[in-house]
Design an enzyme around this catalytic site. Sequence first.
Site, PDB file in Angstrom:
ATOM      1  N   TYR A 293       0.847  -1.200   0.000  1.00 49.46           N
ATOM      2  CA  TYR A 293       0.000   0.000   0.000  1.00 49.46           C
ATOM      3  C   TYR A 293       0.869   1.231   0.000  1.00 49.46           C
ATOM      4  O   TYR A 293       1.850   1.321   0.738  1.00 49.46           O
ATOM      5  CB  TYR A 293      -0.850  -0.008   1.278  1.00 49.46           C
ATOM      6  CG  TYR A 293      -1.769   1.188   1.450  1.00 49.46           C
ATOM      7  CD1 TYR A 293      -2.838   1.397   0.596  1.00 49.46           C
ATOM      8  CD2 TYR A 293      -1.584   2.091   2.502  1.00 49.46           C
ATOM      9  CE1 TYR A 293      -3.706   2.479   0.780  1.00 49.46           C
ATOM     10  CE2 TYR A 293      -2.448   3.165   2.691  1.00 49.46           C
ATOM     11  CZ  TYR A 293      -3.509   3.354   1.822  1.00 49.46           C
ATOM     12  OH  TYR A 293      -4.360   4.404   2.007  1.00 49.46           O
TER      13      TYR A 293
ATOM     14  N   ASP B 280      -1.601  15.501   6.063  1.00 53.58           N
ATOM     15  CA  ASP B 280      -2.475  14.751   5.146  1.00 53.58           C
ATOM     16  C   ASP B 280      -3.791  15.504   4.950  1.00 53.58           C
ATOM     17  O   ASP B 280      -4.831  15.094   5.440  1.00 53.58           O
ATOM     18  CB  ASP B 280      -2.702  13.354   5.761  1.00 53.58           C
ATOM     19  CG  ASP B 280      -3.599  12.466   4.922  1.00 53.58           C
ATOM     20  OD1 ASP B 280      -3.684  12.686   3.703  1.00 53.58           O
ATOM     21  OD2 ASP B 280      -4.229  11.556   5.494  1.00 53.58           O
TER      22      ASP B 280
ATOM     23  N   ASP C 246      -3.546   5.089  -2.464  1.00 54.49           N
ATOM     24  CA  ASP C 246      -4.498   6.061  -1.922  1.00 54.49           C
ATOM     25  C   ASP C 246      -4.489   7.283  -2.848  1.00 54.49           C
ATOM     26  O   ASP C 246      -3.494   8.016  -2.916  1.00 54.49           O
ATOM     27  CB  ASP C 246      -3.985   6.449  -0.520  1.00 54.49           C
ATOM     28  CG  ASP C 246      -4.848   7.468   0.200  1.00 54.49           C
ATOM     29  OD1 ASP C 246      -5.811   7.974  -0.396  1.00 54.49           O
ATOM     30  OD2 ASP C 246      -4.531   7.740   1.379  1.00 54.49           O
TER      31      ASP C 246
ATOM     32  N   ASP D 164      -6.765   9.707  -2.566  1.00 48.11           N
ATOM     33  CA  ASP D 164      -7.585  10.730  -1.886  1.00 48.11           C
ATOM     34  C   ASP D 164      -8.932  10.906  -2.615  1.00 48.11           C
ATOM     35  O   ASP D 164      -9.661   9.963  -2.768  1.00 48.11           O
ATOM     36  CB  ASP D 164      -6.817  12.061  -1.773  1.00 48.11           C
ATOM     37  CG  ASP D 164      -5.633  11.976  -0.812  1.00 48.11           C
ATOM     38  OD1 ASP D 164      -5.625  11.063   0.029  1.00 48.11           O
ATOM     39  OD2 ASP D 164      -4.716  12.808  -0.903  1.00 48.11           O
TER      40      ASP D 164
ATOM     41  N   HIS E 186      -7.849   3.534  -4.033  1.00 44.76           N
ATOM     42  CA  HIS E 186      -9.096   3.873  -3.337  1.00 44.76           C
ATOM     43  C   HIS E 186      -9.330   5.369  -3.450  1.00 44.76           C
ATOM     44  O   HIS E 186      -8.416   6.188  -3.360  1.00 44.76           O
ATOM     45  CB  HIS E 186      -9.145   3.353  -1.901  1.00 44.76           C
ATOM     46  CG  HIS E 186      -8.200   3.948  -0.903  1.00 44.76           C
ATOM     47  ND1 HIS E 186      -8.346   5.214  -0.399  1.00 44.76           N
ATOM     48  CD2 HIS E 186      -7.107   3.422  -0.292  1.00 44.76           C
ATOM     49  CE1 HIS E 186      -7.385   5.443   0.485  1.00 44.76           C
ATOM     50  NE2 HIS E 186      -6.607   4.377   0.565  1.00 44.76           N
TER      51      HIS E 186
ATOM     52  N   GLU F  18     -12.127   8.527  -2.293  1.00 35.59           N
ATOM     53  CA  GLU F  18     -13.020   8.753  -1.145  1.00 35.59           C
ATOM     54  C   GLU F  18     -14.053   9.839  -1.393  1.00 35.59           C
ATOM     55  O   GLU F  18     -13.909  10.668  -2.302  1.00 35.59           O
ATOM     56  CB  GLU F  18     -12.175   9.054   0.099  1.00 35.59           C
ATOM     57  CG  GLU F  18     -11.475  10.385   0.085  1.00 35.59           C
ATOM     58  CD  GLU F  18     -10.236  10.419   1.005  1.00 35.59           C
ATOM     59  OE1 GLU F  18      -9.515   9.409   1.123  1.00 35.59           O
ATOM     60  OE2 GLU F  18      -9.986  11.495   1.588  1.00 35.59           O
TER      61      GLU F  18
ATOM     62  N   CYS G  37      -7.558  13.567   7.342  1.00 30.91           N
ATOM     63  CA  CYS G  37      -7.318  12.185   7.719  1.00 30.91           C
ATOM     64  C   CYS G  37      -8.652  11.580   8.158  1.00 30.91           C
ATOM     65  O   CYS G  37      -9.458  12.245   8.822  1.00 30.91           O
ATOM     66  CB  CYS G  37      -6.314  12.126   8.857  1.00 30.91           C
ATOM     67  SG  CYS G  37      -6.359  10.561   9.752  1.00 30.91           S
TER      68      CYS G  37
ATOM     69  N   ARG H  67     -13.966   4.457  -0.988  1.00 25.08           N
ATOM     70  CA  ARG H  67     -13.848   4.664   0.455  1.00 25.08           C
ATOM     71  C   ARG H  67     -14.957   5.617   0.883  1.00 25.08           C
ATOM     72  O   ARG H  67     -15.146   6.661   0.254  1.00 25.08           O
ATOM     73  CB  ARG H  67     -12.473   5.263   0.773  1.00 25.08           C
ATOM     74  CG  ARG H  67     -12.404   5.910   2.157  1.00 25.08           C
ATOM     75  CD  ARG H  67     -10.989   6.248   2.550  1.00 25.08           C
ATOM     76  NE  ARG H  67     -10.940   7.397   3.452  1.00 25.08           N
ATOM     77  CZ  ARG H  67      -9.824   7.891   3.981  1.00 25.08           C
ATOM     78  NH1 ARG H  67      -8.661   7.329   3.713  1.00 25.08           N
ATOM     79  NH2 ARG H  67      -9.868   8.949   4.774  1.00 25.08           N
TER      80      ARG H  67
ATOM     81  N   GLU I  35     -14.387   3.817   6.281  1.00 21.14           N
ATOM     82  CA  GLU I  35     -13.312   4.424   7.084  1.00 21.14           C
ATOM     83  C   GLU I  35     -13.744   4.660   8.529  1.00 21.14           C
ATOM     84  O   GLU I  35     -14.922   4.928   8.804  1.00 21.14           O
ATOM     85  CB  GLU I  35     -12.890   5.743   6.419  1.00 21.14           C
ATOM     86  CG  GLU I  35     -11.855   6.566   7.171  1.00 21.14           C
ATOM     87  CD  GLU I  35     -10.498   5.888   7.342  1.00 21.14           C
ATOM     88  OE1 GLU I  35     -10.449   4.739   7.829  1.00 21.14           O
ATOM     89  OE2 GLU I  35      -9.472   6.524   7.006  1.00 21.14           O
TER      90      GLU I  35
ATOM     91  N   ASN J  74      -9.233  -0.655   7.750  1.00 22.05           N
ATOM     92  CA  ASN J  74      -8.028   0.160   7.909  1.00 22.05           C
ATOM     93  C   ASN J  74      -7.569   0.079   9.367  1.00 22.05           C
ATOM     94  O   ASN J  74      -8.111   0.774  10.228  1.00 22.05           O
ATOM     95  CB  ASN J  74      -8.357   1.608   7.502  1.00 22.05           C
ATOM     96  CG  ASN J  74      -7.186   2.553   7.696  1.00 22.05           C
ATOM     97  OD1 ASN J  74      -6.050   2.119   7.875  1.00 22.05           O
ATOM     98  ND2 ASN J  74      -7.466   3.841   7.646  1.00 22.05           N
TER      99      ASN J  74
HETATM  100  C1  LIG Z   1      -5.307   5.301   5.240  1.00 21.19           C
HETATM  101  C2  LIG Z   1      -4.987   6.751   5.189  1.00 21.19           C
HETATM  102  O1  LIG Z   1      -5.877   7.377   4.312  1.00 21.19           O
HETATM  103  C3  LIG Z   1      -3.585   6.984   4.628  1.00 21.19           C
HETATM  104  O2  LIG Z   1      -3.389   8.001   3.948  1.00 21.19           O
HETATM  105  O3  LIG Z   1      -2.714   6.172   4.914  1.00 21.19           O
HETATM  106  C4  LIG Z   1      -5.021   7.451   6.588  1.00 21.19           C
HETATM  107  C5  LIG Z   1      -4.225   6.747   7.647  1.00 21.19           C
HETATM  108  C6  LIG Z   1      -3.995   7.518   8.930  1.00 21.19           C
HETATM  109  O4  LIG Z   1      -3.933   8.753   8.909  1.00 21.19           O
HETATM  110  O5  LIG Z   1      -3.794   6.872   9.956  1.00 21.19           O
HETATM  111  C7  LIG Z   1      -6.494   7.610   6.989  1.00 21.19           C
HETATM  112  O6  LIG Z   1      -7.081   8.653   6.637  1.00 21.19           O
HETATM  113  O7  LIG Z   1      -7.040   6.700   7.622  1.00 21.19           O
HETATM  114 MG   LIG Z   2      -5.170   8.773   3.034  1.00 17.48          MG
END
Ligand SMILES: C[C@](O)(C(=O)O)[C@H](CC(=O)O)C(=O)O
Ligand SMILES: [Mg+2]
Length: 299
Positions: free
Chosen positions: A42, A57, A84, A86, A111, A113, A121, A156, A186, A208
């Site tokens: 991943y 993020d 990912d 986004d 994925h 979202e 996040c 997602r 999520e 996740n």
């Molecule tokens: C899965 C996730 O989208 C990621 O970018 O890895 C994050 C992981 C995290 O911040 O712990 C998420 O939004 O869950």
């Molecule tokens: Mg992410």
Amino acid sequence: MSMSPGLKFREAIKTEQPLQVAGAINAYAAMMAEQVGFRALYLSGAGVANASFGLPDLGITTLQDVLEDIRRITSVTELPLLVDIDTGFGGAFQIARTIKEMQRAGVAAVHIEDQVAEKRCGHRPNKAMVHTDEMADRIKAAVDARTDSSFVIMARTDALASEGLEAAIERARKYVEAGADMLFPEAVGNLNEYKQFAEAVQVPILANITEFGKTPLFTAQQLREAGVGLALYPLSAFRAMNAAALSVYRTIREEGSQQKVINLMQTRAELYDFLHYYDYEHKLDLLFGMNEKDNKEGQ
Ligand SMILES: C[C@](O)(C(=O)O)[C@H](CC(=O)O)C(=O)O
Ligand SMILES: [Mg+2]
């Protein structure tokens, strides 16, 4: 003919239940994960933002930023890579471009979202969602753009936190109708919710299992019993690397030596093993007519 990355990913889900998907922050991490036996990798959006760009993020990194990290990983591993993307990095045309570039870079699955473009996040509060129809359009744009039908489009949904289980399941149904191959609900808080998502949509469900978030650290067995198809560990190794690095930096600064933290480190021999370093060196020695025995010193 060799299997396409998407097909490999789909096969892996049949072989291992749930399929453990290892977050790999860079090419070397990908090699380690592959060599200890993971069947899928991943690339985390948070990982790209945090590790490669020193950014939070929050939807700041671009398609090109992610592609750069993808290419480094897909060039050193045979494992299928889930990425990912986004919210897809833009409107329908941009989503189509994203999918085309993912395929070209050797990605197996993505994925996408249903948060607004200014995403957060998934385990943080105050996430804002787009309308169900807008997300369905995102999925359709992605599905239409793929040229390899085995390439996996995973939807997602971040709706659980703000809209509740029933609404999130309703969204999930619509996303699958729009063509999503798999579902990533999520920030799920308990196993029963996974079960309900799995029963509502007949596609593989991803859990996740990110640390310090809303989801308890369920075991693979618990997830299997809840009907989960994929277990994701997006940043586990990255968090551990960071803690070790910080400790090393502090110790060198405070003690004037790294002696106390040597046990946190991978040895030179271990580092080289995962890189198949000795095979390269052997070739070099043959090329230059060197005596190989000399090179084994100081390993
Ligand atoms: C899965 C996730 O989208 C990621 O970018 O890895 C994050 C992981 C995290 O911040 O712990 C998420 O939004 O869950
Ligand atoms: Mg992410």
